[in-house]
Write an enzyme that holds these catalytic residues in place. Structure first.
Site, PDB file in Angstrom:
ATOM      1  N   ASP A 184       0.836  -1.197   0.000  1.00 19.47           N
ATOM      2  CA  ASP A 184       0.000   0.000   0.000  1.00 19.47           C
ATOM      3  C   ASP A 184       0.877   1.255   0.000  1.00 19.47           C
ATOM      4  O   ASP A 184       1.999   1.233  -0.508  1.00 19.47           O
ATOM      5  CB  ASP A 184      -0.938  -0.024   1.212  1.00 19.47           C
ATOM      6  CG  ASP A 184      -2.319   0.519   0.883  1.00 19.47           C
ATOM      7  OD1 ASP A 184      -2.420   1.738   0.654  1.00 19.47           O
ATOM      8  OD2 ASP A 184      -3.290  -0.256   0.851  1.00 19.47           O
ATOM      9  N   HIS A 244      -4.058   5.958   3.243  1.00 16.69           N
ATOM     10  CA  HIS A 244      -4.742   4.731   2.833  1.00 16.69           C
ATOM     11  C   HIS A 244      -4.146   3.493   3.489  1.00 16.69           C
ATOM     12  O   HIS A 244      -4.856   2.656   4.058  1.00 16.69           O
ATOM     13  CB  HIS A 244      -4.654   4.637   1.309  1.00 16.69           C
ATOM     14  CG  HIS A 244      -5.402   3.524   0.679  1.00 16.69           C
ATOM     15  ND1 HIS A 244      -4.817   2.321   0.346  1.00 16.69           N
ATOM     16  CD2 HIS A 244      -6.691   3.429   0.291  1.00 16.69           C
ATOM     17  CE1 HIS A 244      -5.718   1.531  -0.215  1.00 16.69           C
ATOM     18  NE2 HIS A 244      -6.865   2.180  -0.265  1.00 16.69           N
ATOM     19  N   SER A 416     -11.335  -1.282  -0.787  1.00 12.45           N
ATOM     20  CA  SER A 416     -10.074  -1.222  -0.049  1.00 12.45           C
ATOM     21  C   SER A 416     -10.281  -1.539   1.420  1.00 12.45           C
ATOM     22  O   SER A 416      -9.418  -2.131   2.069  1.00 12.45           O
ATOM     23  CB  SER A 416      -9.457   0.178  -0.154  1.00 12.45           C
ATOM     24  OG  SER A 416      -8.647   0.318  -1.269  1.00 12.45           O
TER      25      SER A 416
END
Length: 652
Positions: A184, A244, A416
């Site tokens: 990520d 994220h 996600s």
């Protein structure tokens, strides 16, 4: 479930939909994302190619092959290339003199593959995150505006935990000993994560995207995905950091403590592979190397992690077919027994059109809302293996709009957010039986899912329930539940067999083992055995001496008198009539009048232990066989014994 490839061309968009902070009041409803999802452009140019040669070649030969293909494809930008790196599977990543269109990149790859010296060639496409459409400057400034220090235990606001049965699953496994690898944007420092992170590497090879001033290095922390106009691709808008990777890691494995949020596998450790930089953008080749490294396979120029991942999460989605380079990396992990959970994508389209969800050897995850309906933005169809909570998900974040400032808890939306729920569940399942293959874990995960209109939804509790702690006891066999209870209650952990455990269900129970089981079922009470054994055939130093002496002291078994000596016969198999006597005494010899007519065809009212066997029937601990017999002299096997003990425990 096998995935079917589509005609190649991949543009990548990670599966984040929205990042919204929590506020001081913890409102019941966080702002909802719009139904229409803005994805990054599906026709971005690329300035890199991946070329795998069939055999080692010199630089001059490679340049000649590239030059010829560039001329045939009419792509002059490829006539003079710079070799940047070699992927883990031996492919060259080369940089062109300028970015080329998707069509030109595809033509160049096709021409390269015409040369017999080339095993395969493909564009090294950009991977990026998708942000909420229409988010104005004011909304952007609100991202990460509330520090987690203001709120302590956020678990009540995490609807997914109870929906999945995670707290009940923690009675069976918490992820201890397991490591979840996350590909990520990296992790920002966060109290819910820091103690669980055991290492990482920054795989972002492009200095212009890295936001840390260089290419690959040992610092895998997220410096922020903020960008200026045009930094990530031609015309890309300026953006603020979205944290994220921090959110994904928190969903999978945030610690159980008095701070912030908690993950699905709270005692698992985290291995951080940073592959995405500014705009949440990076290259497929960096993503593939991240997966390879997490799987414990060598990557040139990168030292091995001190522990490889047990599960890998990739909350990413790209339009088009699965790149060969990425598929090879996924295969490496999968074949090493490391399942790979991936996001299905947020386009509201068939997931078969998006990678890595259409790659082989992955668990493709769609998103559901709290009312157990498919989220409108979630990709769907046969390529989705399972759906998991992805809507209004609270997890770890940061207050910074550029670099990291302070940790917080924040809401995000998208597949996600769904994928790490599955990755955490897989870590719990693997803790129960680390010898299971990736395919076995996937099959059990899907079998345990709850049916709904679009397929199956994740059920973490049930996934743990059907994942046996013993290699030789499979879900669905007779007395599976009872044997699982034996393990979870600590009465029997079985035997070690390599890196797993076995129960030996059909093996007969011996009298010394029975003493140990009953002592543990009693709660392993404080007891000091006598210095002189009460049994002539049991030495004070032998295994289970304490437990056999306890059996004597409690009057559960005083053994046999042989002349002037008392024997226990520890290695003798216990029979079913003896088992009845043991349990009756264990229950405290409750008042009971045996019926004048035996409930069993093969048990006389006058034979030894008749009262105890009739009591077994009356309590429901044992109704015998369908033919009406009890078979009192038969040896008790370990699976039947588990059934007897669980039923006894439920009643007494």
């Amino acid at each position: 479930m096998k995935k079917h490839r589509i005609p190649p061309f991949a543009i990548v968009g990670a599966a984040l939909l929205v990042a919204l902070p929590t506020n001081g009041a913890f409102a019941e409803e966080a702002p909802a994302p719009p139904d229409a999802v803005q994805t990054a452009p599906e026709n971005l140019p690329t300035d890199r190619m991946i070329v795998k040669y069939a055999a080692p070649l010199g630089d001059a030969q490679k340049q000649e092959i590239l030059g010829t293909a560039a001329e045939q494809a009419d792509v002059p930008e490829a006539e003079d290339t710079t070799e940047l790196k070699t992927t883990a599977d031996g492919a060259d990543v080369v940089e062109l003199t300028d970015a080329v269109s998707p069509d030109d990149a595809a033509d160049l790859a096709q021409e390269l593959e015409q040369d017999p010296a080339v095993a395969y060639a493909e564009p090294d496409q950009l991977v990026f995150t998708a942000q909420i459409p229409g988010m104005d400057d004011q909304a952007q400034e609100q991202l990460g505006s509330a520090a987690a220090a203001a709120y302590d235990a956020d678990a009540p606001y995490m609807w997914a935990l109870n929906s999945l049965g995670a707290p009940r699953a923690w009675d069976t496994a918490t992820g201890r000993g397991m490591t979840i690898g996350v590909v990520d944007t990296g992790f920002a420092n966060h109290p819910d994560l820091d103690l669980n992170v055991i290492g990482g590497w920054d795989f972002v090879s492009s200095p212009s995207l890295s936001n840390d001033g260089n290419g690959r290095d040992s610092d895998a922390r997220d410096p922020g995905t903020h960008s200026v106009y045009g930094q990530c691709w031609a015309g890309s808008p300026a953006s603020k950091s979205i944290w994220h990777g921090t959110h994904v890691a928190g969903t999978a494995a945030a610690r159980r403590d008095a701070y912030g949020v908690v993950g699905i596998a709270p005692d698992a450790t985290l291995l951080n592979a940073r592959a995405l930089g500014a705009c949440g953008t990076g290259y497929v080749s960096d993503m593939a190397d991240s997966v390879t490294w997490l799987a414990g396979a060598p990557v040139a120029g990168v030292p091995a992690a001190r522990k490889r991942a047990d599960v890998i999460n990739m909350s990413l989605s790209m339009y088009g077919s699965c790149p060969v380079t990425l598929q090879n990396a996924i295969n490496t992990a999968w074949n090493r027994g490391i399942p790979v959970a991936v996001a299905a994508g947020n386009n509201g389209q068939p997931a078969i059109n998006y990678a890595p969800g259409n790659c082989y050897n992955v668990v493709t995850v769609g998103a559901v809302t709290s009312d157990r309906t498919r989220a409108s933005y979630s990709n769907h169809g046969a390529a989705v293996d399972i759906y998991a909570p992805g809507h209004h998900i609270l997890s770890a974040g940061n207050t910074g709009t550029k670099g990291p400032v302070a940790p917080n808890s924040r809401y995000d939306y998208g597949t996600s957010m769904a994928s790490p729920h599955v990755a955490g569940t897989l870590a719990l399942m693997k803790q129960k039986n680390p010898s299971f293959s990736s395919n076995q874990l996937k099959d059990l995960l899907l079998t345990s899912g709850d049916p709904f209109a679009s397929g199956k939804t994740l059920n973490t509790h049930d996934a743990l329930y059907i994942t046996s702690a013993f290699k030789d006891v499979y879900w669905g066999r007779t007395f599976y539940n009872e044997i699982a209870w034996m393990h979870s209650s600590g009465i029997s952990k079985g035997w070690a067999s390599g890196n797993t455990r076995v129960y030996k269900p059909v093996q007969s129970i011996t009298r010394d083992q029975m003493a140990a089981f009953l002592y543990r079922m009693a709660g392993s009470p404080a007891y000091t055995p006598p210095k002189v054994s009460p049994f002539a055939d049991v030495a004070t130093g032998q295994g289970f001496y304490k437990e056999m002496a306890w059996m004597h002291a409690k009057g559960i078994s005083t053994g046999w008198v042989d002349g002037r000596t008392r024997l226990y016969k520890p290695g003798q198999a216990i029979s079913r009539d003896q088992m009845a006597a043991f349990l009756y005494r264990m229950a405290g010899k409750p008042a009971y009048s045996a019926p004048s007519t035996s409930p069993f065809a093969d048990v006389s009212t006058r034979q030894g232990f008749y009262k105890e066997m009739a009591w077994m029937h009356g309590t429901g601990i044992s109704k015998g066989w369908d033919d009406g017999t009890y078979r009192p002299g038969a040896a008790v096997s370990r699976d039947v014994m588990a059934a007897f003990l669980q039923r006894f425990d439920q009643k007494f």
